[in-house]
Scaffold this motif. Structure first.
Motif, PDB file in Angstrom:
ATOM      1  N   HIS A 137       0.767  -1.079  -0.032  1.00  0.00           N
ATOM      2  CA  HIS A 137      -0.075   0.050   0.067  1.00  0.00           C
ATOM      3  C   HIS A 137       0.723   1.237   0.074  1.00  0.00           C
ATOM      4  O   HIS A 137       0.484   2.457  -0.849  1.00  0.00           O
ATOM      5  N   ALA A 138       2.131   1.215   0.743  1.00  0.00           N
ATOM      6  CA  ALA A 138       2.817   2.405   0.810  1.00  0.00           C
ATOM      7  C   ALA A 138       3.560   2.657  -0.522  1.00  0.00           C
ATOM      8  O   ALA A 138       3.468   3.885  -1.097  1.00  0.00           O
ATOM      9  N   PHE A 139       3.965   1.526  -1.256  1.00  0.00           N
ATOM     10  CA  PHE A 139       4.281   1.540  -2.595  1.00  0.00           C
ATOM     11  C   PHE A 139       3.236   2.378  -3.458  1.00  0.00           C
ATOM     12  O   PHE A 139       3.386   3.261  -4.384  1.00  0.00           O
ATOM     13  N   GLU A 140       2.039   1.493  -3.326  1.00  0.00           N
ATOM     14  CA  GLU A 140       0.907   2.220  -4.491  1.00  0.00           C
ATOM     15  C   GLU A 140       0.713   3.542  -4.193  1.00  0.00           C
ATOM     16  O   GLU A 140       0.545   4.205  -5.167  1.00  0.00           O
ATOM     17  N   GLU A 141       0.595   4.049  -2.782  1.00  0.00           N
ATOM     18  CA  GLU A 141       0.508   5.561  -2.523  1.00  0.00           C
ATOM     19  C   GLU A 141       1.510   6.385  -2.931  1.00  0.00           C
ATOM     20  O   GLU A 141       1.241   7.655  -3.509  1.00  0.00           O
ATOM     21  N   SER A 142       2.905   6.003  -3.099  1.00  0.00           N
ATOM     22  CA  SER A 142       3.891   6.704  -3.323  1.00  0.00           C
ATOM     23  C   SER A 142       4.000   6.813  -4.857  1.00  0.00           C
ATOM     24  O   SER A 142       4.475   7.936  -5.290  1.00  0.00           O
ATOM     25  N   THR A 143       3.578   5.887  -5.717  1.00  0.00           N
ATOM     26  CA  THR A 143       3.802   5.670  -7.123  1.00  0.00           C
ATOM     27  C   THR A 143       2.563   6.000  -7.752  1.00  0.00           C
ATOM     28  O   THR A 143       2.436   6.252  -9.124  1.00  0.00           O
ATOM     29  N   GLY A 144       1.450   5.896  -7.158  1.00  0.00           N
ATOM     30  CA  GLY A 144      -0.004   5.786  -7.895  1.00  0.00           C
ATOM     31  C   GLY A 144      -0.122   4.632  -8.675  1.00  0.00           C
ATOM     32  O   GLY A 144      -1.114   4.582  -9.615  1.00  0.00           O
ATOM     33  N   ILE A 145       0.738   3.725  -8.626  1.00  0.00           N
ATOM     34  CA  ILE A 145       0.601   2.389  -9.496  1.00  0.00           C
ATOM     35  C   ILE A 145      -0.292   1.365  -8.776  1.00  0.00           C
ATOM     36  O   ILE A 145       0.271   0.904  -7.658  1.00  0.00           O
ATOM     37  N   LYS A 153       7.184   5.906   2.755  1.00  0.00           N
ATOM     38  CA  LYS A 153       6.918   6.550   1.605  1.00  0.00           C
ATOM     39  C   LYS A 153       8.440   7.099   0.810  1.00  0.00           C
ATOM     40  O   LYS A 153       8.726   6.768  -0.251  1.00  0.00           O
ATOM     41  N   GLU A 154       9.371   7.456   1.906  1.00  0.00           N
ATOM     42  CA  GLU A 154      10.617   7.564   1.155  1.00  0.00           C
ATOM     43  C   GLU A 154      11.351   6.456   0.447  1.00  0.00           C
ATOM     44  O   GLU A 154      12.021   6.336  -0.590  1.00  0.00           O
ATOM     45  N   MET A 155      11.191   5.387   1.294  1.00  0.00           N
ATOM     46  CA  MET A 155      11.708   3.927   0.653  1.00  0.00           C
ATOM     47  C   MET A 155      11.037   3.595  -0.600  1.00  0.00           C
ATOM     48  O   MET A 155      11.694   3.293  -1.536  1.00  0.00           O
TER      49      MET A 155
END
Ligand SMILES: NC(=O)c1ccc[n+]([C@@H]2O[C@H](COP(=O)([O-])OP(=O)(O)OC[C@H]3O[C@@H](n4cnc5c(N)ncnc54)[C@H](O)[C@@H]3O)[C@@H](O)[C@H]2O)c1
Length: 331
Positions: free
Chosen positions: A273-281, A318-320
């Motif tokens: 979920h953190a990855f999806e929020e950070s990238t929009g993918i 998020k930064e990661m």
């Protein structure tokens, strides 16, 4: 100080070399490029604005190590070099024991010959085996669940025995949790030869369309969302942890163990979920049964590193994710 960094062209080593150069140290990298690329050296120099000495070679080559220590004064060693895949180590135990154990012994003999007695070793949370999180440095290590973990336990033991035999050694055993992320410039990150097998690179590969979906192994663990929990820390925080450990190790004799982690667990689904929020993918998921050998929860008690080294892992999930993605989307 002049620091020999074995495996310095690799993922954690390259980020650490940037920190060492920026802190004013001279850096000598010894790496056979088994799992890294020569471009890594240029990236370190470009980010730090400093040059370093690169020796392409194998740490098991005793003659090379002898020459290296004889030709210059090395004040300390940060020892990253080694093989690191848990699954591969189960299929190829001899290669793992040969590289990790023999390589370390050859290195230590060359160090002793040159009277260089300061070393920081890359250990791993895997040495905690089946203990219950949070993992504390004082817990017994016992037996790991795979040959890779056993090499880490054995090397820790070798270094502890060395300090008993000769208390003039300065040794830090750093037990890393799960390093992820990349340099925020986007020009340096994890760049192995072959397919990366850790969660973050696989999420990124799914995001890039290289795989259809992320396999989530196990959804019935005793965790808030049923998926495995790990302690992900940013590789730049980890690199800074080495600079702190070096300062400490250089002024303190004996052997100390430090966990380097955030002290917080994140589940597989939380990282997705953190990855999806950070990238929009959106990351498509495929739920699969548990894998053998995976423990439910693994995170550090990171209080000793904070108390003794003055180090904490500060960067957010998020930064990661953002830094990983910036690196993977480089031109
Ligand atoms: N990345 C992780 O998740 C993690 C977690 C815990 C511990 N560690 C440990 O940290 C260290 C660094 O990990 P990494 O992720 O940067 O790995 P990496 O594979 O990116 O770096 C290791 C480097 O060592 C070099 N190397 C391998 N065998 C060598 C040899 N015989 N002689 C000279 N160089 C050799 C490789 O070419 C590579 O550049 C390893 O010891 C690993 O076990 C890593």
């Amino acid at each position: 100080m002049r620091i020999l960094v074995t495996g310095g062209a690799g993922y954690i080593g390259s980020h650490t070399c940037v920190e060492l150069l920026l802190a004013g140290h001279d850096v000598v990298i010894l790496d056979n490029l088994y799992n890294s690329k020569i471009e890594s050296i240029g990236r370190i120099e470009s980010i730090s604005g400093k040059s370093l000495c690169f020796v392409r070679g194998d740490m098991r080559d005793a003659a090379l190590l002898g020459d290296l220590f004889a030709s210059q004064t090395i004040d300390a060693v940060i020892h990253f070099a080694g093989l690191k895949s848990v699954g591969e180590s189960t299929a190829q135990p001899l290669e793992y024991y040969q590289t990790n154990i023999t390589g370390t012994l050859v290195l230590l003999q060359a160090m002793r010959q040159a009277q260089c007695k300061t070393i920081i070793f890359s250990s791993s949370a895997t040495v905690y085996g089946q203990n219950t999180a949070p993992f504390v440095e004082t817990m017994p290590t016992g037996k790991a669940t795979n040959p890779y973990g056993n090499t880490k336990i054995m090397i820790e033991q070798i270094l502890q025995d060395l300090v008993v035999a000769d208390p003039a050694w300065h040794v830090s055993l750093l037990r890393y949790f799960n390093p992820v992320g990349a340099h925020p410039s986007g020009i340096m990150g994890e760049d192995p030869n072959g397919i990366p097998l850790n969660l973050m690179p696989i999420i990124s590969a799914v995001a890039k369309g290289q795989y259809e979906a992320l396999q989530v192994y196990g959804t019935d663990y005793d965790t808030p969302d049923g998926t495995c929990v790990r302690d992900y820390l940013h590789v730049m925080d980890l690199a800074q942890g080495h600079a702190k450990a070096l300062e400490y190790c250089a002024r303190t004799q004996g052997c100390e163990i430090f966990n380097l982690g955030t002290g917080n667990g994140l589940s597989v689904l939380e990282l997705v979920h953190a990855f999806e929020e950070s990238t929009g993918i959106k990351i498509p998921l495929h739920y699969a049964p548990r894998r053998d050998g995976d423990i439910a929860v693994c995170y550090a008690d990171a209080s000793k590193a904070k108390r003794v080294l003055g180090w904490i892992a500060e960067r957010t999930p998020k930064e990661m994710c953002e830094d990983t993605w910036r690196w993977l989307c480089r031109a």
